[in-house]
Design a protein around this motif. Structure first.
Motif, PDB file in Angstrom:
ATOM      1  N   PRO A 175       0.611  -1.078  -0.084  1.00  0.00           N
ATOM      2  CA  PRO A 175      -0.039   0.072   0.212  1.00  0.00           C
ATOM      3  C   PRO A 175       0.814   1.191   0.055  1.00  0.00           C
ATOM      4  O   PRO A 175       2.126   1.206   0.363  1.00  0.00           O
ATOM      5  CB  PRO A 175      -0.646  -0.124   1.395  1.00  0.00           C
ATOM      6  CG  PRO A 175      -0.055  -0.834   2.174  1.00  0.00           C
ATOM      7  CD  PRO A 175       0.736  -1.984   1.408  1.00  0.00           C
ATOM      8  N   ASP A 194      -2.634  -0.382  -9.477  1.00  0.00           N
ATOM      9  CA  ASP A 194      -4.108  -0.570  -9.715  1.00  0.00           C
ATOM     10  C   ASP A 194      -4.553   0.068 -10.949  1.00  0.00           C
ATOM     11  O   ASP A 194      -5.721  -0.494 -11.296  1.00  0.00           O
ATOM     12  CB  ASP A 194      -4.762  -0.577  -8.399  1.00  0.00           C
ATOM     13  CG  ASP A 194      -4.780   0.646  -7.832  1.00  0.00           C
ATOM     14  OD1 ASP A 194      -3.628   0.943  -7.427  1.00  0.00           O
ATOM     15  OD2 ASP A 194      -5.817   1.425  -7.820  1.00  0.00           O
ATOM     16  N   ASP A 238      -3.741   0.586  -4.036  1.00  0.00           N
ATOM     17  CA  ASP A 238      -4.808   0.832  -3.279  1.00  0.00           C
ATOM     18  C   ASP A 238      -5.446  -0.490  -2.938  1.00  0.00           C
ATOM     19  O   ASP A 238      -6.139  -1.022  -3.841  1.00  0.00           O
ATOM     20  CB  ASP A 238      -5.835   1.894  -3.797  1.00  0.00           C
ATOM     21  CG  ASP A 238      -7.079   2.173  -2.937  1.00  0.00           C
ATOM     22  OD1 ASP A 238      -7.157   1.514  -1.928  1.00  0.00           O
ATOM     23  OD2 ASP A 238      -7.847   2.810  -3.753  1.00  0.00           O
ATOM     24  N   PRO A 239      -5.313  -0.752  -1.615  1.00  0.00           N
ATOM     25  CA  PRO A 239      -5.719  -2.300  -1.378  1.00  0.00           C
ATOM     26  C   PRO A 239      -7.282  -2.243  -1.171  1.00  0.00           C
ATOM     27  O   PRO A 239      -7.800  -3.267  -1.517  1.00  0.00           O
ATOM     28  CB  PRO A 239      -5.226  -2.606   0.235  1.00  0.00           C
ATOM     29  CG  PRO A 239      -4.791  -0.762   0.903  1.00  0.00           C
ATOM     30  CD  PRO A 239      -4.616  -0.159  -0.444  1.00  0.00           C
ATOM     31  N   LYS A 240      -7.984  -1.073  -1.359  1.00  0.00           N
ATOM     32  CA  LYS A 240      -9.437  -1.050  -1.559  1.00  0.00           C
ATOM     33  C   LYS A 240     -10.044  -1.081  -2.525  1.00  0.00           C
ATOM     34  O   LYS A 240     -11.297  -1.624  -2.856  1.00  0.00           O
ATOM     35  CB  LYS A 240      -9.889   0.142  -0.860  1.00  0.00           C
ATOM     36  CG  LYS A 240      -9.706   0.434   0.551  1.00  0.00           C
ATOM     37  CD  LYS A 240     -10.266   1.640   1.116  1.00  0.00           C
ATOM     38  CE  LYS A 240      -9.888   1.891   2.565  1.00  0.00           C
ATOM     39  NZ  LYS A 240      -9.982   3.237   3.016  1.00  0.00           N
ATOM     40  N   ASN A 241      -9.277  -1.239  -3.792  1.00  0.00           N
ATOM     41  CA  ASN A 241      -9.811  -1.330  -5.337  1.00  0.00           C
ATOM     42  C   ASN A 241      -9.752  -2.803  -5.462  1.00  0.00           C
ATOM     43  O   ASN A 241      -8.706  -3.481  -5.452  1.00  0.00           O
ATOM     44  CB  ASN A 241      -8.595  -0.606  -6.202  1.00  0.00           C
ATOM     45  CG  ASN A 241      -9.205  -0.600  -7.771  1.00  0.00           C
ATOM     46  OD1 ASN A 241      -9.716  -1.642  -8.201  1.00  0.00           O
ATOM     47  ND2 ASN A 241      -8.540   0.267  -8.491  1.00  0.00           N
ATOM     48  N   GLU A 242     -10.939  -3.384  -5.572  1.00  0.00           N
ATOM     49  CA  GLU A 242     -11.174  -4.729  -5.764  1.00  0.00           C
ATOM     50  C   GLU A 242     -10.484  -5.314  -7.298  1.00  0.00           C
ATOM     51  O   GLU A 242     -10.145  -6.463  -7.051  1.00  0.00           O
ATOM     52  CB  GLU A 242     -12.896  -5.096  -5.612  1.00  0.00           C
ATOM     53  CG  GLU A 242     -13.456  -4.736  -4.362  1.00  0.00           C
ATOM     54  CD  GLU A 242     -12.745  -5.584  -3.368  1.00  0.00           C
ATOM     55  OE1 GLU A 242     -12.382  -6.842  -3.760  1.00  0.00           O
ATOM     56  OE2 GLU A 242     -12.405  -5.331  -2.281  1.00  0.00           O
ATOM     57  N   LYS A 300      -7.065  -5.414  -6.768  1.00  0.00           N
ATOM     58  CA  LYS A 300      -6.527  -6.171  -5.913  1.00  0.00           C
ATOM     59  C   LYS A 300      -6.254  -7.755  -6.662  1.00  0.00           C
ATOM     60  O   LYS A 300      -5.406  -8.396  -6.596  1.00  0.00           O
ATOM     61  CB  LYS A 300      -7.593  -6.590  -4.676  1.00  0.00           C
ATOM     62  CG  LYS A 300      -6.797  -6.801  -3.365  1.00  0.00           C
ATOM     63  CD  LYS A 300      -7.677  -6.321  -2.189  1.00  0.00           C
ATOM     64  CE  LYS A 300      -9.167  -6.951  -2.106  1.00  0.00           C
ATOM     65  NZ  LYS A 300      -9.761  -6.716  -0.799  1.00  0.00           N
TER      66      LYS A 300
END
Length: 684
Positions: A451, A557, A585-589, A592
């Motif tokens: 991240p 990402d 960004d770890p929230k971007n599915e 990921k």
């Protein structure tokens, strides 16, 4: 006598005139046939929905009864927000209307409306995008409505009206192109029925059946073109059967400073066999980054030169051309093979000398950029054209170079791995060779996803590698700051790294620099005078810098998987362990999924398979530039089985003698005529 709908101006459709006609022309629609072929890319479903069955965020259509008084707020003269309570079955729902204040008078208590909009489950709120009064003409309620890709000056409503009008006037004139036996074999709708249903499906089942028919036709015609080309090209011995000196080639291969992989041996044998045939080779050589495509090209060029012909190697950048020339010089020097460089930065005198040497046959192999295809460039006896990173050259550029010789053999190379069966099917006119193995001794690149919060540790990693005498790439998605995307940009990152590493030389490379500036910074990096190179993706196809061991990608990402794999392939070319660090960004599915794929495997073909699943073929192939077909309806992943079936059907058909003369196949022969398959030039 039948009317050719492609020769009939679109102005013949009632209601098409003036500025609307001009707008259709900007969409590439100038005939009735082109209008009917302009299919919707999706459908809006206006079926009435039950609120108990819909999900938050769904676009829905409901029948509502007004039970409240509309509340209107104006912002300036034209902007407004209006709310009104309605009943949908037994639900109280708040409706929100933006900039539709003119509807206020129609929202009288007790009035009934059909409303379409976005459903907010938590608030029991519908943001209205469309409204109609039940019982009035031209109702959309209960239907699927086509949605087209249009310019801002054309509305969906108007375009739907004129396609319906065109069908009303001309549907009976839509010609059938598929043979009756194929219609029967696959239970396909007649063409005029399928075209009509694509524009006006009525319901999902009929729309799907129409799409199935037209997808098969699209793929079949594409494959027919490929298979007919192959049949005619192999019958037509208009190439050169090069007398390949196999013992000399074996001696050259034994002299290489490394042993060929089994893949390289197999592919080389395929190419050498093609060179000895009387028809033109048209082969795609694909291999993962670092799989050794250049060596295979060198062996092929060696064989052609020893057979008495010249070779040309066209690459996308000057710096890559210089690198290839140096590599070829090292390999060919003991054999007296003369190479030359032809790029835009040669002086007028240097250019004249190279051109004269090419025409007199004093130069055996010319390595160059697009400068190779200029009008005053001539060869004495061009036998083989090799294009590296073939998707970066337009079709016209490649065919111009090919016409510099008497139907020379063509070898196209790409490092964008495509699953082999898909490649064979998509490039129906090409023979496909694939390099699967990497040369022995290559250390796999270690890949990590981190991240943004770990940036300090990443900077420490860069510092350690540079202190150890290595170099690093830092890749950013944008050149300058953008209001639209909150992503790191090359100019800002360059400034930050200069501040973080005052003792190192930090370079900057991006697409807005002129070619000489790009070449100079890459030259400094390849010579070790720049320690850290901040770049946009222009580095994706770049020079070989064995001393670079670290690839950092900001906002990874935001990149496609195949692009990330290409970037990773810039390192890992020397003896030292190399690393790729993806800052994401770890929230971007979706991001990921891509990061997981990159950290799971170094296999470019597995990466390509996952990229196709995640992105679809259009992005994956770079359709507009690569020459891979840009289908109207078909999807090369979803419809892959249909593509394979269409290929087999087309191949079976062109083998029939009756196909080339029989009356049932006249429409298909007319199609091939329009596609210039019977011309003498190679298909591109």
């Amino acid at each position: 006598m039948s009317i050719d709908l492609y020769g009939l101006p679109v102005s013949q459709v009632v209601g098409v005139k003036g500025k609307k006609l001009e707008e259709l022309h900007t969409l590439g629609i100038s005939s009735v046939g082109q209008l009917l072929d302009y299919y919707p890319f999706r459908y809006e479903d206006y079926t009435l929905r039950d609120l108990t069955e819909v999900k938050d965020g769904d676009k829905i259509t409901v029948q509502a009864k007004i039970v409240g008084i509309p509340q209107l707020q104006m912002y300036g003269r034209t902007k407004s927000r209006m709310t009104c309570k309605v009943m949908v079955d037994t639900w109280f729902v708040t409706t929100v209307w933006f900039n539709r204040h003119f509807m206020k008078d129609k929202l009288a208590s007790g009035a009934e409306l059909v409303l379409t909009g976005k459903w907010d489950q938590k608030r029991s709120q519908l943001t209205v995008t469309e409204a109609e009064i039940p019982g009035q003409g031209n109702s959309q309620t209960g239907t699927l409505q086509p949605v087209y890709s249009l310019t801002a000056a054309l509305t969906q409503k108007w375009f739907r009206q004129i396609t319906r009008q065109a069908l009303l006037q001309f549907a009976e004139l839509i010609p059938e192109v598929l043979p009756a036996e194929l219609l029967r074999r696959y239970d396909l709708l007649p063409r005029k029925t399928a075209v009509s249903l694509l524009h006006m499906p009525g319901d999902l089942a009929r729309g799907q059946r129409a799409r199935r028919r037209m997808v098969y036709e699209e793929l079949f015609l594409f494959q027919l073109k490929m298979q007919a080309y192959r049949a005619l090209n192999h019958k037509r011995a208009d190439g050169v059967a090069h007398p390949v000196d196999l013992p000399a080639v074996r001696t050259f291969v034994r002299s290489l400073p490394f042993t060929l992989t089994d893949s390289q041996k197999k592919v080389t044998a395929e190419i050498l066999d093609d060179l000895q045939q009387p028809y033109c080779m048209n082969r795609l050589l694909q291999g993962d980054v670092g799989a050794g495509k250049t060596v295979v090209a060198a062996i092929s060029l060696f064989a052609v030169v020893k057979a008495g012909y010249q070779g040309a190697l066209m690459v996308p950048t000057e710096i890559l051309a210089e690198q290839h020339k140096r590599s070829l010089d090292r390999l060919f020097e003991p054999y007296g093979i003369q190479t030359a460089l032809l790029t835009g930065s040669l002086t007028a005198k240097q250019r004249r000398e190279v051109l004269a040497s090419m025409q007199m046959g004093l130069v055996d192999i010319v390595v160059g950029t697009h400068a190779l295809i200029q009008e005053d460039v001539f060869f004495r006896a061009l036998g083989l054209v090799v294009t590296d990173e073939q998707h970066r050259f337009g079709v016209n550029q490649r065919s111009v170079l090919r016409r510099k010789g008497m139907n020379p053999d063509v070898l196209s190379m790409t490092a964008t791995p495509i699953p082999r069966t898909l490649a064979i099917t998509a490039f129906g006119d090409l023979d496909v060779s694939t390099l699967r193995e990497l040369p022995k001794g290559r250390k796999p690149i270690l890949t990590y996803s981190v991240p943004h919060s770990l940036l300090e540790r990443v900077l420490g990693f860069i510092s350690r590698e540079v202190e150890a005498g290595r170099q690093a790439y830092v890749i950013c998605p944008l050149i300058e700051e953008s209001e639209k995307l909150d992503v790191q940009n090359a100019i800002d990152i360059h400034a930050q790294l200069q501040f973080a590493f005052p003792a190192y030389r930090v370079g900057l490379l991006h697409g807005r620099m002129n070619p000489s500036e790009k070449d100079e910074i890459m030259r400094e990096f390849s010579e070790g005078r720049v320690h850290v190179l901040v770049s946009t993706t222009v580095i994706e196809v770049g020079v070989d810098v064995p001393n670079s061991t670290l690839m950092i990608v900001y906002d990874a990402d935001r990149f496609g998987l195949s692009q990330l794999h290409q970037l990773r392939g810039r390192v890992g070319r020397g003896e030292h362990q190399s690393y790729c660090v993806l800052i994401a960004d770890p929230k971007n599915e979706v991001g990921k999924e891509r990061m997981k794929a990159m950290t799971d495997t170094n296999d470019g073909f597995e990466i390509a398979r996952r990229d196709l699943e995640l992105r679809g073929p259009g992005d994956f192939f770079g359709t507009k530039q690569s020459g891979v077909p840009d289908f109207r309806l078909a999807d090369m992943v979803v419809d892959f089985e249909t593509m394979e079936q269409a290929r087999d059907d087309a191949a079976e058909l062109v083998r029939l003698a009756d196909f080339w003369t029989g009356a049932p196949y006249l429409p298909l022969r007319a199609f091939l005529q329009r596609e210039h398959i019977f011309d003498s030039d190679l298909l591109d």
